[in-house]
Design a protein around this motif. Structure first.
Motif, PDB file in Angstrom:
ATOM      1  N   ALA A 199       0.833  -1.204   0.000  1.00 48.57           N
ATOM      2  CA  ALA A 199       0.000   0.000   0.000  1.00 48.57           C
ATOM      3  C   ALA A 199       0.869   1.256   0.000  1.00 48.57           C
ATOM      4  O   ALA A 199       0.603   2.203  -0.739  1.00 48.57           O
ATOM      5  N   GLY A 200       1.907   1.253   0.825  1.00 48.75           N
ATOM      6  CA  GLY A 200       2.826   2.394   0.863  1.00 48.75           C
ATOM      7  C   GLY A 200       3.544   2.587  -0.456  1.00 48.75           C
ATOM      8  O   GLY A 200       3.734   3.714  -0.915  1.00 48.75           O
ATOM      9  N   ASP A 201       3.946   1.490  -1.068  1.00 48.14           N
ATOM     10  CA  ASP A 201       4.630   1.568  -2.359  1.00 48.14           C
ATOM     11  C   ASP A 201       3.726   2.163  -3.432  1.00 48.14           C
ATOM     12  O   ASP A 201       4.138   3.027  -4.211  1.00 48.14           O
ATOM     13  N   LYS A 202       2.469   1.701  -3.453  1.00 52.47           N
ATOM     14  CA  LYS A 202       1.518   2.215  -4.452  1.00 52.47           C
ATOM     15  C   LYS A 202       1.218   3.691  -4.212  1.00 52.47           C
ATOM     16  O   LYS A 202       1.137   4.476  -5.160  1.00 52.47           O
ATOM     17  N   LEU A 203       1.056   4.069  -2.951  1.00 55.59           N
ATOM     18  CA  LEU A 203       0.793   5.468  -2.619  1.00 55.59           C
ATOM     19  C   LEU A 203       1.962   6.347  -3.057  1.00 55.59           C
ATOM     20  O   LEU A 203       1.760   7.375  -3.720  1.00 55.59           O
ATOM     21  N   CYS A 204       3.158   5.948  -2.707  1.00 58.19           N
ATOM     22  CA  CYS A 204       4.332   6.757  -3.058  1.00 58.19           C
ATOM     23  C   CYS A 204       4.523   6.827  -4.567  1.00 58.19           C
ATOM     24  O   CYS A 204       4.928   7.867  -5.095  1.00 58.19           O
ATOM     25  N   HIS A 205       4.190   5.750  -5.263  1.00 54.97           N
ATOM     26  CA  HIS A 205       4.277   5.766  -6.729  1.00 54.97           C
ATOM     27  C   HIS A 205       3.283   6.781  -7.304  1.00 54.97           C
ATOM     28  O   HIS A 205       3.626   7.554  -8.203  1.00 54.97           O
ATOM     29  N   ALA A 206       2.069   6.793  -6.771  1.00 57.63           N
ATOM     30  CA  ALA A 206       1.063   7.747  -7.254  1.00 57.63           C
ATOM     31  C   ALA A 206       1.488   9.182  -6.932  1.00 57.63           C
ATOM     32  O   ALA A 206       1.337  10.081  -7.771  1.00 57.63           O
TER      33      ALA A 206
END
Length: 164
Positions: free
Chosen positions: A76-83
């Motif tokens: 979830a953190g990875d996806k958020l930071c990517h966005a």
């Protein structure tokens, strides 16, 4: 004044050329980017015991710290930071005067990154709603993009019920 033989008329022409190329979405993109950065600062202040000691970090560095300090599921953190990274790319495209088609491409990449977080949102191109979705994703509770509202004074704007 500077004794460098600067041509102010040429400078004014360049300013006019920059204004003529200004993307209509620039104000919203820059505003919401700044707002997202403020929210990242707030989250970092809750994640780090001495967040006040972080000085001079740019948006990308803050994302790295956020990703490293993230307490939720790693994916979830990875996806958020990517966005958020994609939002920063969009901001950079606007700030550096990229062509509208290049800005559109960055917006499409951002929409896909949001869709990885909130499936079914790939077609959203409203920067305000994208920013609201990213802010909503920072919260602990699940986010329903259809009911997302951004309070402004006594009213709310955004998707779903707020638009009615």
């Amino acid at each position: 004044m500077g004794r460098i033989n600067y041509d102010r008329l040429a400078g004014l022409r360049r300013l006019g050329e920059a204004k003529a190329k200004l993307d209509d979405r620039a104000g919203a993109i820059l505003t919401y980017h700044a707002a997202l950065e403020r929210e990242i600062d707030i989250v970092l202040s809750r994640l780090l015991p001495h967040a006040d000691r972080m000085r001079g970090l740019g948006f990308g560095h803050k994302l790295s710290v956020l990703q490293a300090a993230w307490r939720g599921p790693e994916e979830a953190g990875d996806k958020l930071c990517h966005a958020l990274f994609r939002f920063n790319e969009l901001r950079n495209a606007i700030a550096h005067g990229d062509l509208a088609r290049e800005v559109d491409g960055k917006l499409a990449l951002l929409a896909r990154a949001l869709d990885a977080i909130l499936p079914g949102t790939a077609e959203i191109t409203d920067v305000e709603l994208i920013a609201a979705g990213l802010i909503g994703y920072l919260a602990d509770e699940p986010l329903d993009i259809e009911k997302l509202k951004i309070p402004i004074g006594d009213s709310a704007v955004g998707g779903g019920e707020a638009a009615a």
